[in-house]
Motif scaffolding. Sequence first.
Motif, PDB file in Angstrom:
ATOM      1  N   ARG A  67      44.389  43.414  53.236  1.00 29.50           N
ATOM      2  CA  ARG A  67      44.077  42.931  51.900  1.00 29.50           C
ATOM      3  C   ARG A  67      44.010  44.079  50.901  1.00 29.50           C
ATOM      4  NH1 ARG A  67      39.096  42.303  49.693  1.00 29.50           N
ATOM      5  NH2 ARG A  67      38.141  42.651  51.704  1.00 29.50           N
TER       6      ARG A  67
ATOM      7  N   LEU B  84      43.771  33.794  53.803  1.00 26.00           N
ATOM      8  CA  LEU B  84      42.323  33.758  53.981  1.00 26.00           C
ATOM      9  C   LEU B  84      41.811  35.021  54.664  1.00 26.00           C
ATOM     10  CD1 LEU B  84      42.035  30.102  55.287  1.00 26.00           C
ATOM     11  CD2 LEU B  84      41.292  30.925  53.059  1.00 26.00           C
TER      12      LEU B  84
ATOM     13  N   ARG C 167      36.089  34.124  37.195  1.00 26.35           N
ATOM     14  CA  ARG C 167      36.518  35.011  38.285  1.00 26.35           C
ATOM     15  C   ARG C 167      38.024  34.937  38.453  1.00 26.35           C
ATOM     16  NH1 ARG C 167      32.957  36.604  42.241  1.00 26.35           N
ATOM     17  NH2 ARG C 167      34.737  37.831  42.896  1.00 26.35           N
TER      18      ARG C 167
ATOM     19  N   SER D 149      30.880  42.646  45.034  1.00 20.82           N
ATOM     20  CA  SER D 149      31.878  41.578  45.090  1.00 20.82           C
ATOM     21  C   SER D 149      31.404  40.455  45.999  1.00 20.82           C
ATOM     22  CB  SER D 149      33.226  42.138  45.528  1.00 20.82           C
ATOM     23  OG  SER D 149      33.537  41.726  46.824  1.00 20.82           O
TER      24      SER D 149
ATOM     25  N   ALA E 272      42.379  42.361  58.356  1.00 19.47           N
ATOM     26  CA  ALA E 272      41.805  42.148  57.033  1.00 19.47           C
ATOM     27  C   ALA E 272      41.956  43.391  56.170  1.00 19.47           C
ATOM     28  CB  ALA E 272      40.335  41.773  57.143  1.00 19.47           C
TER      29      ALA E 272
ATOM     30  N   PRO F 143      47.802  47.150  50.178  1.00 16.64           N
ATOM     31  CA  PRO F 143      48.852  47.422  49.185  1.00 16.64           C
ATOM     32  C   PRO F 143      48.382  48.376  48.088  1.00 16.64           C
ATOM     33  CG  PRO F 143      48.546  45.052  49.511  1.00 16.64           C
ATOM     34  CD  PRO F 143      47.561  45.755  50.376  1.00 16.64           C
ATOM     35  N   ALA F 144      47.175  48.167  47.603  1.00 13.90           N
ATOM     36  CA  ALA F 144      46.735  48.991  46.482  1.00 13.90           C
ATOM     37  C   ALA F 144      46.546  50.467  46.878  1.00 13.90           C
ATOM     38  CB  ALA F 144      45.463  48.417  45.892  1.00 13.90           C
TER      39      ALA F 144
ATOM     40  N   ASN G  52      30.674  36.689  44.820  1.00 12.01           N
ATOM     41  CA  ASN G  52      31.224  35.528  45.510  1.00 12.01           C
ATOM     42  C   ASN G  52      30.136  34.545  45.886  1.00 12.01           C
ATOM     43  OD1 ASN G  52      33.767  36.462  45.279  1.00 12.01           O
ATOM     44  ND2 ASN G  52      34.197  36.560  47.475  1.00 12.01           N
TER      45      ASN G  52
ATOM     46  N   PHE H  40      38.638  27.140  58.066  1.00 10.60           N
ATOM     47  CA  PHE H  40      39.145  28.330  57.381  1.00 10.60           C
ATOM     48  C   PHE H  40      38.572  29.607  57.996  1.00 10.60           C
ATOM     49  CE2 PHE H  40      39.408  25.124  53.820  1.00 10.60           C
ATOM     50  CZ  PHE H  40      40.744  24.868  54.065  1.00 10.60           C
ATOM     51  N   TRP H  41      37.373  29.500  58.511  1.00 10.52           N
ATOM     52  CA  TRP H  41      36.774  30.676  59.149  1.00 10.52           C
ATOM     53  C   TRP H  41      37.504  31.022  60.440  1.00 10.52           C
ATOM     54  CZ3 TRP H  41      33.924  34.096  56.937  1.00 10.52           C
ATOM     55  CH2 TRP H  41      33.244  35.036  57.705  1.00 10.52           C
ATOM     56  N   VAL H  42      37.911  29.978  61.176  1.00 11.44           N
ATOM     57  CA  VAL H  42      38.653  30.212  62.417  1.00 11.44           C
ATOM     58  C   VAL H  42      40.048  30.760  62.102  1.00 11.44           C
ATOM     59  CG1 VAL H  42      39.723  29.060  64.391  1.00 11.44           C
ATOM     60  CG2 VAL H  42      37.381  28.498  63.749  1.00 11.44           C
ATOM     61  N   VAL H  43      40.655  30.216  61.043  1.00  9.00           N
ATOM     62  CA  VAL H  43      42.052  30.563  60.736  1.00  9.00           C
ATOM     63  C   VAL H  43      42.169  31.938  60.087  1.00  9.00           C
ATOM     64  CG1 VAL H  43      43.972  29.920  59.222  1.00  9.00           C
ATOM     65  CG2 VAL H  43      42.813  28.174  60.556  1.00  9.00           C
ATOM     66  N   ARG H  44      41.126  32.401  59.445  1.00  8.22           N
ATOM     67  CA  ARG H  44      41.203  33.594  58.586  1.00  8.22           C
ATOM     68  C   ARG H  44      41.718  34.822  59.347  1.00  8.22           C
ATOM     69  NH1 ARG H  44      36.496  34.519  61.113  1.00  8.22           N
ATOM     70  NH2 ARG H  44      35.790  36.665  61.159  1.00  8.22           N
ATOM     71  N   ARG H  45      42.150  35.792  58.570  1.00 10.64           N
ATOM     72  CA  ARG H  45      42.520  37.079  59.156  1.00 10.64           C
ATOM     73  C   ARG H  45      41.288  37.732  59.736  1.00 10.64           C
ATOM     74  NH1 ARG H  45      45.420  39.578  54.134  1.00 10.64           N
ATOM     75  NH2 ARG H  45      43.630  38.463  53.331  1.00 10.64           N
TER      76      ARG H  45
ATOM     77  N   ARG I 229      44.278  52.554  37.607  1.00 10.30           N
ATOM     78  CA  ARG I 229      43.918  53.725  38.384  1.00 10.30           C
ATOM     79  C   ARG I 229      44.251  55.043  37.674  1.00 10.30           C
ATOM     80  NH1 ARG I 229      46.207  52.037  42.502  1.00 10.30           N
ATOM     81  NH2 ARG I 229      44.795  50.313  42.782  1.00 10.30           N
TER      82      ARG I 229
ATOM     83  N   SER J 283      40.124  50.167  43.232  1.00 12.57           N
ATOM     84  CA  SER J 283      40.924  48.943  43.309  1.00 12.57           C
ATOM     85  C   SER J 283      40.027  47.745  43.518  1.00 12.57           C
ATOM     86  CB  SER J 283      41.944  49.045  44.431  1.00 12.57           C
ATOM     87  OG  SER J 283      41.286  48.910  45.675  1.00 12.57           O
TER      88      SER J 283
END
Lengths: 173, 284
Positions: free
Chosen positions: A130, B35, B205, A27, A127, A133-134, A31, A117-122, B224, A165
């Motif tokens: 992310r 993010l 994507r 992944s 993280a 939930p799955a 990206n 965005f790098w500073v703000v990110r989780r 799943r 997932s």
Amino acid sequence: MTARSATQRPTTARPTTARPMTAVRRSLHDNRVFWIAGVILALFLAGFFSYYASSRPDGLEKVAKDQGIDRKAEDHRLSDSPLAEYQTKNVDNPRLSGGLAGVIGVGATLAVGTGVFWVVRRRPAPALDRSAPAPDRSAHIADKSAPDSSAPDSSAADRSAADKSDPSPDRSR
Amino acid sequence: MHVPDGFIDAPVSIGAGAVAAAGVAVSLRGARRELDERTAPLAGLVAAFIFAVQMLNFPVAAGTSGHLLGGALAAILVGPCTGVLCVSVVLLMQGLLFADGGLTALGVNVTDMAITTVVVAYVLFRLLVKVLPRGRRSVTAAAFVAAAASVPAAAAVFTVIYAVGGVTDVPLSKVAGSMIGVHVLIGLGEAAITALTVGSVLAVRPDLVHGARGLERPLELHTRPGTAKAAQDGHGRPEKAAPEAPAAPEAPEAPARHSAPAAPADAGRTTPSGVRDRPQDAKA
């Protein structure tokens, strides 16, 4: 489904235990490919294709001129900056001058934007949310389907669920 | 649509600056949810892409041109809060490096082109995605409409700002009429670019389109149990088998679940559970 999948879980988990790394790596790799393609496209549009953009006044400029909104408009305070009006100073070739300004603009926006965005990110710890939930939901399913399953067993199921997932968005392509 | 200095008086410019600052502050907080280390570089890319496409003025009627504003595109691709930040970064770079958009008017421009476009576009987009049948085509169509509406909305907000703090005294009806009129046309260009871009990313994507997450997540859920069964029925490698194989052999057992991962366009068939999942996804 419930009883059978519970008894089968070890076989389900085994082939997927090697997968977390490959899935994550793939992944990230995907990206990166996407990112590079996007940057190339942006550089092409700003650096080359912008030469063919319309030079007519834009909607606001036109309306402002026609209606007199711009009667008191001031020159931009940085109007003699090296990149003012998307032209590079001291570069006479218009194609090159505009293209260079565009490339610099894409680079600067990319750098500043990514920095913000790098500073703000989780951060890494949150993280995990992310993917939370799955696996959470699948953990419920696993618990319901196999209330008798031992602790290590269900954690293996968790892992295999997490494995699956991750790549699934790719699969749905 | 960059407002230069000398259109709007100082008090209203400062007021707009306060609105813009508040909007950016809220977005900075909200963007944290949108993010992570995987998507942050992509959000930077969206900002750079919007900068690039904003350079591409396209002609519209009567000696006028227009360009992308990008609020709708950014909001749909990376989320509304990140979207406000994307366009704000673009406006900041344009004002500081390219003398495009006044410095005292930066607040006006952010309020107008970043906040207004994102809010209008994203609210409309969400509503449309909810109403339209699930699927990628609906997402693209919703993106088109949302983007088309966001541009005249920005023109209307400019008119309001001008009404409060314009330094010239042009009749408001004239300003409103001509601004919104020409920006309806520009909005069609915005809509075309936005739909094309969102559609392209969806094709390559779909997992990277923030606005399509509600559509993709339920598929994960159904996948799943499906793949677990696929493994159990003798497909040793459920992940590879999933795209093509499971539809046929597993169909008798649970047709809906198995067809879902193979054909995401058919997501509509899985609606009952899909709808149930959505609020959870929104919270997550």
